[in-house]
Design an enzyme around this catalytic site. Structure first.
Site: not given
Length: 461
Positions: A69-70, A222
């Site tokens: 992520q991110h 994820d």
């Protein structure tokens, strides 16, 4: 027999699993490493995808990608990265996150807008850092993708427009988990101009066509993929015990926690995945094993020799600061040491501190969602410890389900792809044989003692 390819493009590697569409049984799997670091040329993920899926991709009828992520993948007008991707654990954007929160009207206003209070890991914080520290690169940015978006587009036929899903999008800081819509104004405020954002594909819908004609699903982040791989439903709580600890819960309603303790992510099925993260988890055990001069098996053996409560020894395990509770300046604090304290007491106190910290995370989720856990599941490398298995249900005060070891992010991506291929209302039912239920008599006094220490040390942090 249809075969489905699920891909986990994580921080460390790309893992690909080919599974039977009917029951999720793994037919074949491969992996390829990623380079270390908190900033990486995202094109290496594409090479890793090609390596890990070689020999598997052509056997698949459908595929999906779950990814870290991110991360910020900033592209120019030709689709070329303007700089290396900044990953979730790159903290240089911490001050940018604080500035954005202030601009949005404070923590609660921020949580109301996007579901979470921003921290350095969020994509929008990295965009602001880019604007302020690399303005020439920022000016060249025409599109911003997440890591899983970037890899998914690579898996598709040339010319496919970039796409994402609501789960991964909810970790950007410019997507509303409540409305399910982008907030391009927030992305523009961070970067200095409005970038092109990927299309948000609905859960279970077709996102594109693979290079060999496969159905390609939206993919997801994820944590959302792992929830799908474990078939979490409303009321389920998942504890992931790695170097850090994560408690996540599937919820039917969005959350907006202005304290920042609970992140209001969306999931990959149309619901929500509120989450609490602790910085200190299995690392507590790593340090304690090193201090006692034993390996992890030796640490577990010592811990099981001591009684519940470790003969009064208690640890506040915030060795490198802590995120939940938010005590960035905290340090580890031991109390209750006497001349009679044994190595076994010290070992057990470390396990109990880890589990008390996770129990606090579960409690915070319950407070925010209003839902008592229906099931409590635990995964992660630390679950191999017999002491953690024995003590978890005692400290957490309820039975704990331990699924068999597996690549649950890749499995979740595969399950999403199978759902998309089938065109059904819900993902397929894939059994998880080998799940073990751990039970023990509760030890509430352990948490009570830990809570008292936590209160005392709060003033020192």
């Amino acid at each position: 027999m249809a075969h489905i390819l699920g891909v986990d493009s994580s921080t460390q590697s790309t893992k690909a699993v080919l599974v039977d569409a009917d029951d999720g049984r793994v037919v074949a799997e491969r992996a390829a490493p990623h380079p270390p670091g908190t900033e990486v040329d995202p094109r290496v993920w594409l090479d890793a995808f090609d390596t890990a899926t070689a020999g598997l991709l052509e056997r698949a009828d459908a595929l999906a990608v779950g990814g870290q992520q991110h991360g910020m993948v900033a592209l120019d007008g030709t689709g070329t990265p303007v700089r290396d991707a900044l990953l979730w654990h790159d903290t240089r954007s911490a001050s940018a996150a604080r500035a954005l929160i202030e601009e949005m009207g404070g923590p609660q206003a921020c949580a109301d807008a996007v579901g979470s209070v921003l921290v350095a890991s969020f994509t929008v914080s990295k965009l602001r850092w880019l604007r302020d520290h690399e303005p020439a690169a920022a000016a060249r940015v025409e599109a911003v993708l997440l890591p899983h978006d970037y890899v998914s587009q690579h898996a598709c036929a040339p010319g496919t427009a970039a796409f994402t899903d609501r789960g991964d999008a909810s970790g950007t800081g410019y997507f509303s988990s409540r409305t399910g819509q982008w907030r391009p104004d927030l992305a523009a405020a961070a970067l200095g101009h409005e970038p092109r954002l990927p299309v948000v594909v609905a859960s279970g819908a077709v996102a594109g066509q693979g290079r060999a004609g496969q159905v390609v699903a939206a993919g997801t982040g994820d944590n959302m993929a792992a929830a799908l791989g474990l078939d979490l439903g409303p009321g389920d709580v998942l504890l992931s015990v790695g170097t850090s600890g994560v408690a996540s819960a599937v919820s039917t309603a969005p959350v907006a926690d202005g304290t920042g303790a609970v992140t209001g992510f969306a999931d990959a099925r149309g619901g929500h995945l509120p989450m609490v993260v602790t910085m200190n988890a299995a690392g507590i055990l790593d340090l304690q094993a090193r201090l006692l001069g034993v390996d992890h098996a030796g640490l577990a053996g010592l811990a099981l020799e001591a009684p519940p409560g470790a003969n009064g020894v208690t640890l506040s395990p915030y060795y490198g600061g802590e995120r939940t509770p938010n005590r960035p300046g905290a340090v580890g604090t031991w109390t209750g040491l006497t001349p009679a304290t044994t190595r076994a007491d010290l070992a057990r106190a470390a396990f109990e501190a880890l589990l008390c910290s996770l129990a606090d995370a579960v409690e915070r989720l319950v407070e925010e969602t209003g839902e008592q856990p229906r099931r409590l599941l635990m995964v992660g490398g630390a679950t191999r410890s017999p002491a953690l298995r024995a003590l978890a249900p005692a400290v957490l005060g309820r039975p704990v389900q331990l699924p068999p070891p597996g690549e649950y992010v890749a499995r979740g991506a595969a399950r999403q792809a199978a759902w998309t291929l089938a065109g059904s209302d819900d993902p397929p039912d894939w059994p998880l044989p080998g799940t073990v239920t751990l039970e023990a008599d509760p030890t509430p006094h352990v948490r009570e003692t830990y809570a008292l220490l936590s209160e005392r040390t709060a003033a020192w942090s």
